[in-house]
Write an enzyme that holds these catalytic residues in place. Structure first.
Site, mmCIF file in Angstrom:
data_model
loop_
_atom_site.group_PDB
_atom_site.id
_atom_site.type_symbol
_atom_site.label_atom_id
_atom_site.label_comp_id
_atom_site.label_asym_id
_atom_site.label_seq_id
_atom_site.Cartn_x
_atom_site.Cartn_y
_atom_site.Cartn_z
ATOM 1 N N SER B 163 0.834 -1.211 0.000
ATOM 2 C CA SER B 163 0.000 0.000 0.000
ATOM 3 C C SER B 163 0.861 1.250 0.000
ATOM 4 O O SER B 163 0.540 2.240 -0.665
ATOM 5 C CB SER B 163 -0.907 0.028 1.234
ATOM 6 O OG SER B 163 -1.625 -1.169 1.337
ATOM 7 N N VAL B 166 2.225 2.026 -3.341
ATOM 8 C CA VAL B 166 1.203 2.715 -4.137
ATOM 9 C C VAL B 166 1.100 4.181 -3.704
ATOM 10 O O VAL B 166 1.048 5.093 -4.538
ATOM 11 C CB VAL B 166 -0.161 2.007 -3.977
ATOM 12 C CG1 VAL B 166 -1.268 2.816 -4.649
ATOM 13 C CG2 VAL B 166 -0.098 0.599 -4.557
ATOM 14 N N HIS B 167 1.111 4.385 -2.396
ATOM 15 C CA HIS B 167 0.998 5.737 -1.834
ATOM 16 C C HIS B 167 2.155 6.624 -2.319
ATOM 17 O O HIS B 167 1.951 7.755 -2.763
ATOM 18 C CB HIS B 167 1.024 5.605 -0.306
ATOM 19 C CG HIS B 167 0.967 6.890 0.454
ATOM 20 N ND1 HIS B 167 -0.077 7.783 0.350
ATOM 21 C CD2 HIS B 167 1.827 7.433 1.367
ATOM 22 C CE1 HIS B 167 0.145 8.817 1.146
ATOM 23 N NE2 HIS B 167 1.290 8.636 1.774
ATOM 24 N N ILE B 168 3.362 6.077 -2.266
ATOM 25 C CA ILE B 168 4.530 6.853 -2.698
ATOM 26 C C ILE B 168 4.437 7.138 -4.193
ATOM 27 O O ILE B 168 4.675 8.254 -4.649
ATOM 28 C CB ILE B 168 5.842 6.097 -2.364
ATOM 29 C CG1 ILE B 168 6.031 6.012 -0.847
ATOM 30 C CG2 ILE B 168 7.042 6.797 -3.021
ATOM 31 C CD1 ILE B 168 7.190 5.136 -0.426
#
Ligand code: SF4
Ligand code: SF4
Lengths: 308, 210
Positions: B163, B166-168
């Site tokens: 996750s 994905v966030h980065i």
């Protein structure tokens, strides 16, 4: 032991040396011959120079009450009343079973902290142990113990140091009744077979050998009078095996999980390459808006674009 | 006039980056124990035993800062009707066709899902981490619980790391969002483009203030 003799090593994914052929060794513990004298416990602490704390009497013969980092073997006493109403005193020498497929080794994250030798002995290298206790989680027999002094894991080494120079383990040497014998695994199986015939002739029709296949067999085996119910002997597992939780935790899922993480990152990279960044175009900026601050009284008003 | 909007206060930013730093430390020390091919990461922490000692403390610290952050942001992350529609149009999302999407509030549906997934992972990691913390707690628990916890801990960590990747990436992809978290300000155009409904809200508040 020479380094060629290591055939499995914890947290290692490449093959181990496998040129040397060695006979499997085994220790056979004939429970029916054991008198519970604990000479083996003493011999173990003598040879390995371990001095456990002097404990307390808990009103039973077990002493100490459990395996510890300094007591690698303990006698476990069970009073069992048979269906015929006879009292039987079942005494089992507990300690590492030296599994052919050791759960401790599968679980250990530190390279080389647990090794398996070509003769079947499973040994802990405390200098490489990090003290995480995963070996305890992996062991189907509840054997390894972490010392509170140095946070390293300890257990019976099957006197690998003695065996490597042609001696038998200390407990075997000392046992006054010959209940513990040591030799090649084949010889020990033969010896057990004779003992089982004898026990059967004396009315223990369920006598048998404990060499559980769920862990690929063990290099410490028991002759049991009630081989149909190993758990009578202070909870010896009836059908031990590496827990499915541990296999799932330590098996193919790990490389797959790494692959998954890599793929997520790679997906991102190629998304950037194909779709590109999402930018705000200059002309989307409207005219005539005043500065907007988050409404938060704790925050100092600051506008980087206003002249100070 | 075209003044910027403050999206994150200094405290929010500091809190976020405290979590981020601790995530990296806890993550790398955890990965060292996760797979043999990554055991070398333990060198960054002073070797195997130090990695084993530090990892749980780093994890607990990360948890505490995360919960603090979550309390700041939870009310912005309530699920709304428009979020379902946003998700259905994920193809428009990944192809930068924001004009076709329903207007987004302070956070879009993807950000909200990330928020709740992170929170869930953190809770699982803390609970299972305590159970497998051999030095202080494992003796309190049965072996079966320890085994399940070890498995769940690794799984939750995996979900968390994926996750965060994905966030980065989202930060790299959506220009302006990393600087929003670094110094706090976004341009009005940025707010209008990515978070239209939020933009209107802050504009209204601003109107009321003046
Ligand atoms: S009995 Fe436990 S500690 Fe001994 S080899 Fe088997 S898994 Fe390892
Ligand atoms: S405590 Fe030591 S031997 Fe046991 S799994 Fe951890 S590193 Fe390996």
């Amino acid at each position: 032991m020479a380094s060629q003799d290591i055939i499995a090593r914890s947290a290692t994914t490449t093959p181990m040396p496998s040129v040397r052929q060695m006979d499997d060794v085994a220790k056979l513990i004939d429970v029916s011959k054991c008198i519970g004298c604990k000479a083996c416990q003493v011999a173990c602490s003598e040879w390995n120079e371990l001095r456990d704390e002097v404990g307390h009497n808990h009103g039973v013969y077990d002493n100490p009450m459990d395996l510890t980092a300094e007591s690698w073997t303990v006698m476990r006493f069970t009073e069992y009343e048979s269906d015929a109403g006879n009292l039987e005193w079942l005494i089992r020498k507990d300690g590492c079973m030296h599994c052919a497929e050791p759960g401790c080794l599968a679980a250990c994250p530190s390279p080389g902290a647990i090794v398996k030798y070509a003769n079947g002995i499973v040994d802990f290298n405390q200098d490489k142990c990090i003290g995480c206790g995963y070996c305890i989680t992996g062991c189907p027999f509840n054997i390894p113990r972490i010392s509170q002094k140095d946070h390293k894991a300890y257990k019976c080494s099957l006197c690998s140091d003695r065996v490597s120079v042609g001696l038998e383990p200390a407990c075997v040497k000392t046992c006054p009744t010959g209940a513990i014998v040591f030799g090649s695994k084949e010889d020990m199986k033969e010896h057990a077979a004779e003992r089982i015939v004898d026990l059967k002739s004396r009315g223990f029709e369920n006598a048998g050998l404990y060499d559980p296949q769920g862990v690929g067999g063990t290099h410490v085996m028991y002759v049991l009078h009630h081989a149909d119910r190993p758990s009578l002997y202070a909870g010896l597992p009836d059908d031990p095996g590496i827990s499915p939780m541990v296999s799932l935790w330590k098996g193919v899922t790990k490389p797959l999980a790494l692959l998954g993480m890599g793929l997520v990152a790679l997906f991102g990279f190629f998304h950037y390459v194909r779709v590109g960044p999402n930018r705000v175009e200059e002309d989307e900026a409207p005219q005539g808006d005043a500065t907007v601050h988050k409404v938060d009284p704790s925050v100092r008003e600051f506008d980087p674009k206003s002249p100070s | 006039m075209n003044k910027d909007i403050e999206r994150y206060t200094p405290s929010e930013r500091s809190n976020h980056w405290a979590v981020a730093i601790l995530f990296f430390l806890a993550g790398l020390s955890g990965l060292a124990l996760f797979h043999p091919s990554l055991f070398w990461l333990s060198n960054f922490f002073g070797g195997g035993p130090w990695t084993r000692i530090l990892h749980p403390f780093l994890g607990v610290a990360m948890f505490i800062f995360f919960i603090w952050l979550a309390m700041r942001f939870a009310h912005h992350n309530r699920w709304e009707k428009a979020d379902g529609q946003w998700l259905k149009q994920w193809k428009d999302v990944v192809n930068n066709r924001e004009d076709k999407l329903p207007e987004v509030g302070r956070y879009n549906a993807g950000q909200k899902i990330l928020f709740w997934v992170l929170l869930l992972c953190m809770l699982v990691l803390l609970a299972t981490g305590v159970v497998i913390w051999r030095q202080y707690f494992s003796h309190l628990f049965g072996i079966e619980l320890i085994r399940i916890s070890a498995l769940l801990h690794a799984f939750a960590a995996w979900v968390l790391i994926c996750s965060i990747i994905v966030h980065i990436y989202a930060g790299i992809w959506i220009k302006g969002s990393i600087s929003a978290m670094l110094h706090g300000w976004v341009s009005r155009a940025w707010a209008r483009k990515h978070h239209g409904a939020w933009y209107k809200e802050v504009s209204k508040e601003e109107g009321g203030k003046h």
